[in-house]
Design an enzyme around this catalytic site. Structure first.
Site, PDB file in Angstrom:
ATOM      1  N   GLN A  78       0.817  -1.205   0.000  1.00  0.00           N
ATOM      2  CA  GLN A  78       0.000   0.000   0.000  1.00  0.00           C
ATOM      3  C   GLN A  78       0.855   1.262   0.000  1.00  0.00           C
ATOM      4  O   GLN A  78       2.058   1.233   0.260  1.00  0.00           O
ATOM      5  CB  GLN A  78      -0.906   0.014   1.225  1.00  0.00           C
ATOM      6  CG  GLN A  78      -0.158  -0.022   2.551  1.00  0.00           C
ATOM      7  CD  GLN A  78      -1.107  -0.141   3.740  1.00  0.00           C
ATOM      8  OE1 GLN A  78      -1.357   0.852   4.422  1.00  0.00           O
ATOM      9  NE2 GLN A  78      -1.622  -1.343   3.983  1.00  0.00           N
TER      10      GLN A  78
ATOM     11  N   HIS B  13       0.093   5.852   0.682  1.00  0.00           N
ATOM     12  CA  HIS B  13      -0.855   6.864   1.133  1.00  0.00           C
ATOM     13  C   HIS B  13      -0.683   8.126   0.300  1.00  0.00           C
ATOM     14  O   HIS B  13       0.422   8.456  -0.129  1.00  0.00           O
ATOM     15  CB  HIS B  13      -0.641   7.164   2.617  1.00  0.00           C
ATOM     16  CG  HIS B  13      -0.656   5.942   3.473  1.00  0.00           C
ATOM     17  ND1 HIS B  13      -1.739   5.106   3.552  1.00  0.00           N
ATOM     18  CD2 HIS B  13       0.298   5.396   4.272  1.00  0.00           C
ATOM     19  CE1 HIS B  13      -1.466   4.106   4.364  1.00  0.00           C
ATOM     20  NE2 HIS B  13      -0.231   4.256   4.807  1.00  0.00           N
TER      21      HIS B  13
ATOM     22  N   GLU C 124       3.244   8.491   8.278  1.00  0.00           N
ATOM     23  CA  GLU C 124       3.182   7.637   9.457  1.00  0.00           C
ATOM     24  C   GLU C 124       4.571   7.212   9.922  1.00  0.00           C
ATOM     25  O   GLU C 124       5.511   7.109   9.141  1.00  0.00           O
ATOM     26  CB  GLU C 124       2.309   6.405   9.204  1.00  0.00           C
ATOM     27  CG  GLU C 124       2.778   5.509   8.082  1.00  0.00           C
ATOM     28  CD  GLU C 124       1.766   4.416   7.747  1.00  0.00           C
ATOM     29  OE1 GLU C 124       0.544   4.685   7.810  1.00  0.00           O
ATOM     30  OE2 GLU C 124       2.194   3.303   7.422  1.00  0.00           O
TER      31      GLU C 124
ATOM     32  N   HIS D 230       4.761   0.344   0.599  1.00  0.00           N
ATOM     33  CA  HIS D 230       5.253  -0.406   1.750  1.00  0.00           C
ATOM     34  C   HIS D 230       4.290  -1.526   2.127  1.00  0.00           C
ATOM     35  O   HIS D 230       3.138  -1.546   1.688  1.00  0.00           O
ATOM     36  CB  HIS D 230       5.460   0.521   2.952  1.00  0.00           C
ATOM     37  CG  HIS D 230       4.202   1.148   3.464  1.00  0.00           C
ATOM     38  ND1 HIS D 230       3.618   2.244   2.853  1.00  0.00           N
ATOM     39  CD2 HIS D 230       3.390   0.842   4.513  1.00  0.00           C
ATOM     40  CE1 HIS D 230       2.529   2.592   3.503  1.00  0.00           C
ATOM     41  NE2 HIS D 230       2.353   1.750   4.516  1.00  0.00           N
TER      42      HIS D 230
ATOM     43  N   ARG E 101      -4.188   0.493  -2.205  1.00  0.00           N
ATOM     44  CA  ARG E 101      -3.587  -0.834  -2.139  1.00  0.00           C
ATOM     45  C   ARG E 101      -3.132  -1.302  -3.518  1.00  0.00           C
ATOM     46  O   ARG E 101      -3.771  -1.000  -4.518  1.00  0.00           O
ATOM     47  CB  ARG E 101      -4.574  -1.833  -1.534  1.00  0.00           C
ATOM     48  CG  ARG E 101      -4.978  -1.491  -0.104  1.00  0.00           C
ATOM     49  CD  ARG E 101      -5.991  -2.483   0.456  1.00  0.00           C
ATOM     50  NE  ARG E 101      -6.352  -2.109   1.824  1.00  0.00           N
ATOM     51  CZ  ARG E 101      -7.324  -1.261   2.134  1.00  0.00           C
ATOM     52  NH1 ARG E 101      -8.045  -0.707   1.158  1.00  0.00           N
ATOM     53  NH2 ARG E 101      -7.584  -0.971   3.398  1.00  0.00           N
TER      54      ARG E 101
END
Length: 411
Positions: A96, A98, A133, A270, A289
């Site tokens: 996935q 972001h 993140e 990642h 994804r």
């Protein structure tokens, strides 16, 4: 300052032991437990215990954002800008990435205009926020993170000695940069199933040979990629026939030891493989994804957000600020994360905060002190600190303790 109880999330890749043990519950749990959310995300806010009653943190913040968030209320639209989690992966998560903030805003508006329900499994963008993140390992943590330097990937593809891979290795070798990685990744992720079903078994046979043969390659080549090759075989067993298995050949294989961090900016492809960690991110649930999942995969949208620039191993070593105090630095404005190793029988230590904070106990038991008020928090639980709270100190009781403190970045 009040006790904060996390929201438990169950996904198939979670653990039946890790979170239950951490929170002092019976093992094994009835279902795989994947994440414990400490935040005010609308999908599953944590619960604040106030005078014997529970109220969602989302309600607490929305009722009086100025009191709870302080100066950052205006900057982040009256929302707590970060989400803190404990993550426990027993099996690999999906491949996935972001979106950036701009991509998230445009994608959210586009899907709204198209009438895609917010809870639809076909939805890519569930909010307008980006999702940088940081994960910090509590035990050994394994992941795939970012595209590997192309020259090294070409060596890996040649080392597998699979004739069907040679044309792909030559393709990347002729253009060993982000454009070459984009071309190769796009080719593999979009392979027709019939072609993938022919190529993938050949690649897996090459992986088995690579691991079974002795080091007879030039310059020790057969030993160089052991972890990467084992990971491909593990992914193929968990997700048979999935193009994400091929994509894993292009990514950095990362191992975090306890206390080490991994930061992932927008566009970094990642997949977390296994381990337990504390994770903090911007308050978003936007995920694109690319495979290794039965969930919705939107390849064109993934390609729109991916960053194909090769990435050095993005491991973050924390800065020591004092005895037992460590700070993890990232470029994300929404959050900052500190770790406190509290010695047994030591004096209380100050927990700095000028805005909102979440103080999460991951080992032992901690006593928080604010004036004459006192709050005891066991591992797996946390304390909500509002911007209006005064000075707070923390102390380990009944042995050493570990504390993670999430705040808004003030740099």
């Amino acid at each position: 300052m009040h006790e904060l109880v996390g929201a438990l999330r169950s996904y198939a890749w979670g653990s039946r032991t890790a979170l239950a043990q951490l929170c002092g519950r019976p093992v094994p749990s009835a279902h795989p437990e994947a994440e414990l959310w400490f935040g005010a995300h609308p999908a599953d806010p944590a619960q604040v215990r106030i005078n014997g009653h529970s109220q969602s943190l989302l309600e607490v913040v929305n009722t009086d954002p100025q009191r709870e968030l302080g100066a950052v209320a205006g900057e982040f639209g009256g929302r707590l800008p970060f989400l803190l989690k404990i993550l426990a992966a027993e099996e690999p998560l999906s491949l996935q990435a972001h979106p950036s903030l701009e991509q998230a805003r445009h994608g959210f508006q586009r899907e709204n205009s198209a009438g895609v329900p917010i809870d639809s499994p076909m939805r890519n963008y569930r909010d307008e926020n980006h999702k940088p993140e940081l994960v910090v390992a509590l035990d050994r943590f394994e992941a795939l993170a970012g595209f590997r330097e192309p020259v090294k990937t070409v060596r890996l593809l040649h080392a597998l000695e699979v004739p069907e891979l040679e044309s792909y290795a030559d393709l990347l070798g002729a253009q060993p940069d982000s454009a070459g990685l984009r071309t190769l990744f796009t080719t593999w992720i979009a392979l027709p199933q019939a072609s993938l079903s022919k190529l993938l078994p050949k690649v897996l046979d090459g992986c088995v040979r690579y691991l079974s043969e002795r080091d007879t390659g030039t310059n020790g080549a057969r030993k160089e990629f052991t972890a990467e090759v084992r990971t491909v075989l593990e992914l193929a067993e968990a997700y048979p026939g999935d193009a994400g298995t091929l994509a894993a050949l292009l990514l950095n294989r990362v191992t975090l030891e306890p206390g080490e961090g991994l930061f992932l900016a927008a566009g970094n492809l990642h997949a977390y493989l296994r381990g337990v960690g504390v994770e903090i991110m911007a308050n978003s649930d936007n995920v694109l994804r690319g495979g290794l999942t039965p969930k919705h995969v939107d390849v064109p949208e993934l390609l729109r957000v991916l960053d194909f620039e090769p990435l050095d191993l993005p491991i973050i070593e924390p800065e020591a600020l004092g005895e037992g105090v460590f700070q993890y630095h990232t470029p994300a404005p929404e959050f900052a994360l500190s770790r406190f190793e509290l010695a047994a029988d030591a004096d209380p230590i100050a927990i700095p905060h000028t805005g909102p904070g979440i103080a999460l106990c991951t080992h032992g038991t901690i006593r928080f002190l604010q004036g004459r008020d006192e709050l005891r928090v066991d591992r797996g639980h946390a304390a909500w600190i509002s911007a209006s709270d005064g000075a707070i100190r923390a102390q380990a009781i009944d042995g050493p303790a570990q504390l993670f403190c999430a705040t808004v970045d003030e740099d």
